[in-house]
Design an enzyme around this catalytic site. Structure first.
Site, PDB file in Angstrom:
ATOM      1  N   MET A  22       0.847  -1.186   0.000  1.00  0.00           N
ATOM      2  CA  MET A  22       0.000   0.000   0.000  1.00  0.00           C
ATOM      3  C   MET A  22       0.881   1.234   0.000  1.00  0.00           C
ATOM      4  O   MET A  22       1.804   1.360   0.812  1.00  0.00           O
ATOM      5  CB  MET A  22      -0.926   0.001   1.229  1.00  0.00           C
ATOM      6  CG  MET A  22      -2.003  -1.072   1.195  1.00  0.00           C
ATOM      7  SD  MET A  22      -3.060  -1.069   2.671  1.00  0.00           S
ATOM      8  CE  MET A  22      -1.980  -1.938   3.839  1.00  0.00           C
ATOM      9  N   CYS A 106      -4.274  -1.988 -10.182  1.00  0.00           N
ATOM     10  CA  CYS A 106      -4.435  -0.619  -9.682  1.00  0.00           C
ATOM     11  C   CYS A 106      -5.590   0.084 -10.395  1.00  0.00           C
ATOM     12  O   CYS A 106      -5.626   0.139 -11.626  1.00  0.00           O
ATOM     13  CB  CYS A 106      -3.144   0.166  -9.889  1.00  0.00           C
ATOM     14  SG  CYS A 106      -3.229   1.862  -9.280  1.00  0.00           S
ATOM     15  N   GLY A 210     -10.069  -8.904  -0.758  1.00  0.00           N
ATOM     16  CA  GLY A 210     -11.279  -8.097  -0.755  1.00  0.00           C
ATOM     17  C   GLY A 210     -12.154  -8.350   0.450  1.00  0.00           C
ATOM     18  O   GLY A 210     -12.643  -9.460   0.654  1.00  0.00           O
ATOM     19  N   ARG A 234      -6.529  -3.057   3.335  1.00  0.00           N
ATOM     20  CA  ARG A 234      -7.157  -2.043   4.194  1.00  0.00           C
ATOM     21  C   ARG A 234      -7.544  -2.586   5.570  1.00  0.00           C
ATOM     22  O   ARG A 234      -7.609  -1.819   6.545  1.00  0.00           O
ATOM     23  CB  ARG A 234      -8.396  -1.485   3.496  1.00  0.00           C
ATOM     24  CG  ARG A 234      -8.104  -0.709   2.217  1.00  0.00           C
ATOM     25  CD  ARG A 234      -9.397  -0.275   1.526  1.00  0.00           C
ATOM     26  NE  ARG A 234     -10.179  -1.421   1.083  1.00  0.00           N
ATOM     27  CZ  ARG A 234     -11.497  -1.428   0.958  1.00  0.00           C
ATOM     28  NH1 ARG A 234     -12.198  -0.350   1.261  1.00  0.00           N
ATOM     29  NH2 ARG A 234     -12.140  -2.499   0.529  1.00  0.00           N
TER      30      ARG A 234
END
Length: 377
Positions: A22, A106, A210, A234
């Site tokens: 990231m 991306c 995901g 994330r």
């Protein structure tokens, strides 16, 4: 899980969990912080092949590894097969990298508008040429190559099954699939059925990516899709201890660690120390600021303290603010399973070069502009 190069070189990932690269996050300090919690493979920030071969200062500054990184893992981005091969050779020979991951996922408009990132797999011939060039270059050093991609450009232009077949045929060791299209970016819900579909289509390992917000979610993904491991991005923002949960979960446990506010503060202090070692105190503490909202999300931290944490530039500043926290405050359970980091909205139109969707061939296109100022993007 084992990542194998065609010549037999391999990287063993005992806990099948990969820290996703990231931009501005997965520098050596954060990778070490996550690695101290246990589990998997930790990938450096994305860099460009052209930046490597041109000795770009920014690119080279990102190729830093702490002594504990026994497996140096780098995500490489590029659109030119020859340049990508040269970049892979330099990574293996000069930086002793043991694993190379290729970014074909991306969704950032500044990348896709030039034909790079998540829209490149639509040009199947170019995808094949890049994979072949990098695998051949890395295989000379016994270094396995993996790729990461998305489902496709949008619901009408899916590419992931073809990408999986190309990866397998060119000697790629594994493929990671983010269960969203480029048009979705990070919005909505990841489609795990697409991951299961890819698992059925290829013989190489498939990693699912995901909406992995908790360790139990990772186990659910593996059970539902049959994937060989997971990629976490994330979900670990402000929660490096997630890797401890993941390690225990994949080892057969179901223990979930819910740190108190005091324990989170200690983690922030450790993060600060690692950043200061990497960048110096002022720059390191300034870099820490962007992590504060993630670390303290949902905790009872007043606005004044939050503002103070967002302005730290020294250990004195940091320690003064951390001392004001209620160390015994329990972890906010309402945050469990909730999205973290950027989300945004789906895009009605993916920005691409004119005529990009006219056909699936792209070897005759000049895509050099797609590599401009992308390292870390």
């Amino acid at each position: 899980m084992v990542l194998r190069a065609p010549s037999g070189g391999e990287v063993r990932v005992d806990i099948p969990v990969v820290l996703a690269p990231m931009a501005g996050i997965t520098n050596p300090a954060y990778r070490q912080l996550c690695r101290e919690q246990g589990a998997g493979l930790y990938v450096c920030e994305m860099i460009t092949s052209r930046g490597i071969i041109e000795n770009d200062a920014k690119t080279l500054s990102m190729l830093q590894f702490d002594p504990g990184e026994t497996v140096r893992s780098v995500q490489l981005y590029g659109v030119d097969p020859e340049v990508m091969g040269q970049g892979a050779k330099i990574l293996c020979e000069d930086f002793e990298v043991a694993h190379i991951d290729l970014n074909f996922g991306c969704p950032v408009p500044k990348v896709t508008r030039k034909g790079g990132g998540g829209v490149l797999p639509y040009k199947r011939d170019r995808l094949r040429a890049i994979c072949s060039a990098v695998v051949e270059a890395a295989d000379a050093y016994g270094v396995p190559v993996t790729i990461k991609t998305r489902k496709g450009i949008d619901a009408d232009h899916l590419t992931y099954i073809d990408a999986g077949h190309i990866a397998q045929e060119t000697g790629v060791a594994a493929i990671a699939l983010h269960g969203r299209t480029v048009s979705q970016a990070y919005s909505g819900q990841a489609d795990w059925d697409s991951i299961a579909h890819l698992v059925r289509e290829v013989d190489i390992p498939v990693l699912g990516n995901g909406d992995i917000w908790e360790a139990t979610t990772a186990l659910d993904m593996v059970e539902r899709t049959g994937c060989d491991g997971v990629v976490v991005g994330r979900g670990c923002l402000g929660r490096p201890w997630l890797f401890r949960d993941l390690a225990e979960a994949f080892a057969g446990g179901r223990v979930q660690h819910l740190p108190t506010l005091g324990e989170v503060a200690a983690m922030v202090r450790r993060h600060a120390e690692l950043l200061a070692d990497l960048m110096g105190e002022e720059r390191g503490l300034t870099d820490l600021r962007k992590h504060m909202s993630w670390y303290f999300k949902g905790f009872p931290v007043g606005g004044e303290i939050r503002r103070g944490l967002g302005l730290v530039s020294s250990f004195a500043d940091l320690d003064a603010q951390l001392a004001r926290l209620d160390a015994d405050a329990p972890y906010p359970r309402q945050e469990l399973g909730s999205p973290r980091g950027r989300q945004g909205s789906p895009r009605e139109r993916v920005v691409m070069p004119e005529g990009w969707l006219a056909d699936t061939c792209g070897m005759d296109l000049d895509l050099a502009a797609a590599e401009s100022d992308v390292s870390g993007g």
